[in-house]
Design a protein around this motif. Structure first.
Motif, short mmCIF file in Angstrom:
data_model
loop_
_atom_site.label_atom_id
_atom_site.label_comp_id
_atom_site.label_asym_id
_atom_site.label_seq_id
_atom_site.Cartn_x
_atom_site.Cartn_y
_atom_site.Cartn_z
N LEU A 76 0.83 -1.20 0.00
CA LEU A 76 0.00 0.00 0.00
C LEU A 76 0.86 1.25 0.00
O LEU A 76 1.91 1.30 0.64
N VAL A 77 0.38 2.27 -0.70
CA VAL A 77 1.05 3.57 -0.74
C VAL A 77 0.19 4.55 0.05
O VAL A 77 -0.96 4.81 -0.31
N PRO A 78 0.77 5.09 1.14
CA PRO A 78 0.00 6.09 1.88
C PRO A 78 -0.14 7.37 1.06
O PRO A 78 0.83 7.88 0.52
N GLY A 79 -1.36 7.85 0.96
CA GLY A 79 -1.60 9.08 0.22
C GLY A 79 -1.57 10.27 1.15
O GLY A 79 -1.07 10.20 2.27
N SER A 80 -2.11 11.35 0.69
CA SER A 80 -2.14 12.54 1.53
C SER A 80 -3.18 12.36 2.63
O SER A 80 -4.11 11.58 2.51
N PHE A 81 -3.00 13.09 3.68
CA PHE A 81 -3.91 13.01 4.82
C PHE A 81 -4.64 14.34 4.96
O PHE A 81 -4.23 15.35 4.40
N LYS A 82 -5.71 14.29 5.73
CA LYS A 82 -6.37 15.54 6.11
C LYS A 82 -6.89 15.36 7.53
O LYS A 82 -7.18 14.24 7.97
N ILE A 90 -6.82 9.29 6.03
CA ILE A 90 -5.77 9.02 5.06
C ILE A 90 -6.22 7.87 4.16
O ILE A 90 -6.85 6.93 4.63
N ILE A 91 -5.93 8.01 2.88
CA ILE A 91 -6.27 6.96 1.92
C ILE A 91 -4.98 6.26 1.51
O ILE A 91 -3.99 6.91 1.18
N TYR A 92 -5.01 4.94 1.55
CA TYR A 92 -3.90 4.12 1.08
C TYR A 92 -4.29 3.54 -0.27
O TYR A 92 -5.34 2.91 -0.39
N ASN A 93 -3.45 3.77 -1.28
CA ASN A 93 -3.68 3.22 -2.61
C ASN A 93 -2.95 1.90 -2.75
O ASN A 93 -1.86 1.73 -2.21
N THR A 94 -3.52 0.98 -3.49
CA THR A 94 -2.89 -0.32 -3.71
C THR A 94 -1.73 -0.18 -4.69
O THR A 94 -1.88 0.34 -5.78
N PHE A 95 -0.57 -0.65 -4.27
CA PHE A 95 0.61 -0.70 -5.14
C PHE A 95 0.70 -2.09 -5.77
O PHE A 95 0.98 -2.23 -6.93
N VAL A 99 -7.10 -5.50 -2.60
CA VAL A 99 -7.81 -5.10 -1.39
C VAL A 99 -9.16 -5.78 -1.45
O VAL A 99 -9.90 -5.64 -2.41
N PHE A 100 -9.45 -6.55 -0.44
CA PHE A 100 -10.74 -7.20 -0.38
C PHE A 100 -11.64 -6.42 0.57
O PHE A 100 -11.25 -5.38 1.07
N ASN A 101 -12.81 -6.91 0.81
CA ASN A 101 -13.78 -6.20 1.63
C ASN A 101 -13.30 -6.12 3.08
O ASN A 101 -13.30 -7.11 3.79
N ILE A 102 -12.88 -4.94 3.48
CA ILE A 102 -12.38 -4.73 4.84
C ILE A 102 -13.24 -3.69 5.52
O ILE A 102 -13.46 -2.60 4.99
N ASN A 117 -8.60 0.87 -2.65
CA ASN A 117 -8.04 1.71 -1.60
C ASN A 117 -8.49 1.26 -0.23
O ASN A 117 -9.54 0.63 -0.07
N LEU A 118 -7.70 1.65 0.76
CA LEU A 118 -8.09 1.55 2.15
C LEU A 118 -8.22 2.97 2.69
O LEU A 118 -7.40 3.83 2.36
N ILE A 119 -9.21 3.18 3.50
CA ILE A 119 -9.40 4.49 4.12
C ILE A 119 -9.32 4.31 5.63
O ILE A 119 -10.06 3.50 6.20
N LEU A 120 -8.39 5.03 6.23
CA LEU A 120 -8.21 4.99 7.67
C LEU A 120 -8.68 6.32 8.25
O LEU A 120 -8.25 7.38 7.80
#
Length: 172
Positions: A76-82, A90-95, A99-102, A117-120
């Motif tokens: 995963l690539v961490p994207g920008s945060f707010k 923060i959104i993590y993009n798949t490198f 990504v399955f249903n999480i 993507n994953l969203i934390l």
């Protein structure tokens, strides 16, 4: 990419031009066109292995977070945060990987996924230090400051988010 990797090709045509030249060659059988096309194709294949290095270079430059378990292999690539109100997002993009249903919900954070993507989302606490500075922080065994007055502490933010993502996904 080729220039970045130090590849210097002898051929001077692009892939699109190679297709156009092949169409011309199939009509007139010009040997010079054939040699140009073959040189282009040869160099494409010859340098392909070198071009694959770009993935390793990107992986390093993008600070890819690698998670490998018996059930999961994900990069995963961490994207920008707010930070809005007291929520860090923060959104993590798949490198690499899928990504399955999480859907993970904790008292202080949530992790959800969409197709790629994953969203934390992390709930932050707000306080003031002895000098009356405003601090947004997360309490994980100890207080981790994430924003000091108007300044984001990016290293702390990314370290915390990566820690949470890795901890949760490694247990799946």
């Amino acid at each position: 990419i080729e220039k970045y990797l130090g590849i210097h090709r002898e051929d001077t045509i692009s892939g699109k031009e190679s297709i156009d030249l092949y169409k011309d060659y199939s009509v007139n059988q010009n040997i010079d066109l054939k040699e140009k096309i073959l040189l282009h194709n040869y160099e494409d294949i010859y340098y392909l292995g070198v071009i694959f290095k770009i993935k390793d270079i990107l992986k390093h430059k993008l600070n890819v977070l690698c998670i490998a378990t018996n059930n999961l292999s994900l990069e995963l690539v961490p994207g920008s945060f707010k930070i809005s109100k007291n929520i860090l997002s923060i959104i993590y993009n798949t490198f690499e990987g899928n990504v399955f249903n999480i859907n993970i919900y904790n008292d202080s954070y949530s992790i959800i996924s969409d197709e790629k993507n994953l969203i934390l989302n992390v709930s932050l606490d707000k306080g003031r230090d002895s000098n009356n500075n405003t601090i947004l922080f997360y309490n994980l065994y100890k207080i981790i400051p994430l924003k000091f007055n108007d300044s984001f502490l990016e290293d702390n933010i990314y370290s915390l988010c990566n820690y949470i993502i890795k901890k949760e996904l490694s247990s799946l």
